[in-house]
Scaffold this motif. Sequence first.
Motif, short mmCIF file in Angstrom:
data_model
loop_
_atom_site.label_atom_id
_atom_site.label_comp_id
_atom_site.label_asym_id
_atom_site.label_seq_id
_atom_site.Cartn_x
_atom_site.Cartn_y
_atom_site.Cartn_z
N ARG A 11 53.66 39.75 83.56
CA ARG A 11 52.71 39.69 82.46
C ARG A 11 52.74 41.04 81.78
N LYS A 12 52.64 41.05 80.46
CA LYS A 12 52.66 42.31 79.71
C LYS A 12 51.73 42.16 78.51
N GLU A 13 50.89 43.17 78.30
CA GLU A 13 49.95 43.17 77.18
C GLU A 13 49.82 44.59 76.64
N ILE A 14 49.91 44.76 75.34
CA ILE A 14 49.70 46.06 74.71
C ILE A 14 48.21 46.19 74.41
N VAL A 15 47.60 47.29 74.84
CA VAL A 15 46.17 47.51 74.64
C VAL A 15 45.96 48.90 74.04
N ARG A 16 44.87 49.04 73.29
CA ARG A 16 44.49 50.36 72.78
C ARG A 16 43.74 51.10 73.89
N ARG A 17 43.97 52.37 73.96
CA ARG A 17 43.24 53.18 74.94
C ARG A 17 41.74 53.01 74.68
N GLY A 18 40.99 52.74 75.73
CA GLY A 18 39.55 52.58 75.62
C GLY A 18 39.09 51.15 75.42
N GLN A 19 40.00 50.20 75.17
CA GLN A 19 39.62 48.81 74.98
C GLN A 19 39.68 48.01 76.28
N MET B 272 63.23 59.80 79.89
CA MET B 272 62.41 59.81 81.09
C MET B 272 60.93 59.61 80.70
N TYR B 273 60.25 58.78 81.46
CA TYR B 273 58.84 58.48 81.17
C TYR B 273 57.97 59.70 81.46
N LYS B 274 57.07 59.98 80.51
CA LYS B 274 56.07 61.03 80.71
C LYS B 274 54.73 60.48 80.25
N PRO B 275 53.69 60.58 81.09
CA PRO B 275 52.36 60.14 80.67
C PRO B 275 51.88 60.96 79.48
N ASP B 276 51.10 60.33 78.61
CA ASP B 276 50.56 61.01 77.44
C ASP B 276 49.10 60.60 77.29
N PRO B 277 48.18 61.44 77.79
CA PRO B 277 46.76 61.09 77.71
C PRO B 277 46.23 60.99 76.28
N GLN B 278 47.01 61.41 75.30
CA GLN B 278 46.61 61.33 73.90
C GLN B 278 47.15 60.07 73.20
N SER B 279 47.95 59.27 73.91
CA SER B 279 48.54 58.10 73.28
C SER B 279 47.46 57.08 72.91
N GLU B 280 47.67 56.43 71.78
CA GLU B 280 46.71 55.43 71.31
C GLU B 280 46.89 54.10 72.04
N PHE B 281 48.12 53.80 72.44
CA PHE B 281 48.43 52.51 73.05
C PHE B 281 48.94 52.67 74.48
N ARG B 282 48.65 51.64 75.26
CA ARG B 282 49.14 51.56 76.64
C ARG B 282 49.66 50.15 76.86
N VAL B 283 50.51 50.02 77.86
CA VAL B 283 50.96 48.69 78.24
C VAL B 283 50.31 48.38 79.59
N PHE C 42 48.63 47.19 86.04
CA PHE C 42 49.16 48.55 86.00
C PHE C 42 49.18 49.00 84.55
N LEU C 43 48.92 50.28 84.32
CA LEU C 43 48.87 50.83 82.95
C LEU C 43 49.83 52.00 82.81
N LEU C 44 50.59 52.01 81.71
CA LEU C 44 51.43 53.15 81.34
C LEU C 44 51.20 53.46 79.87
N ASP C 45 51.24 54.74 79.54
CA ASP C 45 51.08 55.17 78.15
C ASP C 45 52.32 54.82 77.34
N LEU C 46 52.12 54.53 76.06
CA LEU C 46 53.21 54.22 75.14
C LEU C 46 53.24 55.23 74.00
N GLU C 47 54.43 55.45 73.45
CA GLU C 47 54.57 56.30 72.27
C GLU C 47 54.18 55.54 71.01
N GLY C 48 54.37 54.23 70.99
CA GLY C 48 54.02 53.40 69.83
C GLY C 48 53.19 52.22 70.27
N ASN C 49 53.30 51.12 69.53
CA ASN C 49 52.49 49.94 69.85
C ASN C 49 53.34 48.78 70.37
#
Length: 81
Positions: A65-73, A1-12, A31-38
């Motif tokens: 469309r899908k793009e992996i981004v670093r949080r804050g970029q 189940m998806y859970k947001p993670d404000p500490q994640s380094e990457f988002r989609v 739209f942005l969702l947190d990711l566990e990895g990259n």
Amino acid sequence: MYKPDPQSEFRVKFDFRVDFTNGGYVEGHDFLLDLEGNTVSDDDLKVMIVESMNLAKAGEVKIFRKEIVRRGQHQDRYDPG
């Protein structure tokens, strides 16, 4: 189940459309969702979309469309002013 993670380094960041089994649809752009990895597969992202929005009557999910981004970029902060 998806859970947001404000500490994640990457988002989609993505555009999508979910069709409902009882008619109608919902779309999202940038739209942005947190990711566990990259990385995230399209199939996993589709599940994350439905779970994060609690879409009980979700049918077909399309990702345009899908793009992996670093949080804050990218612009991801709410600015009420």
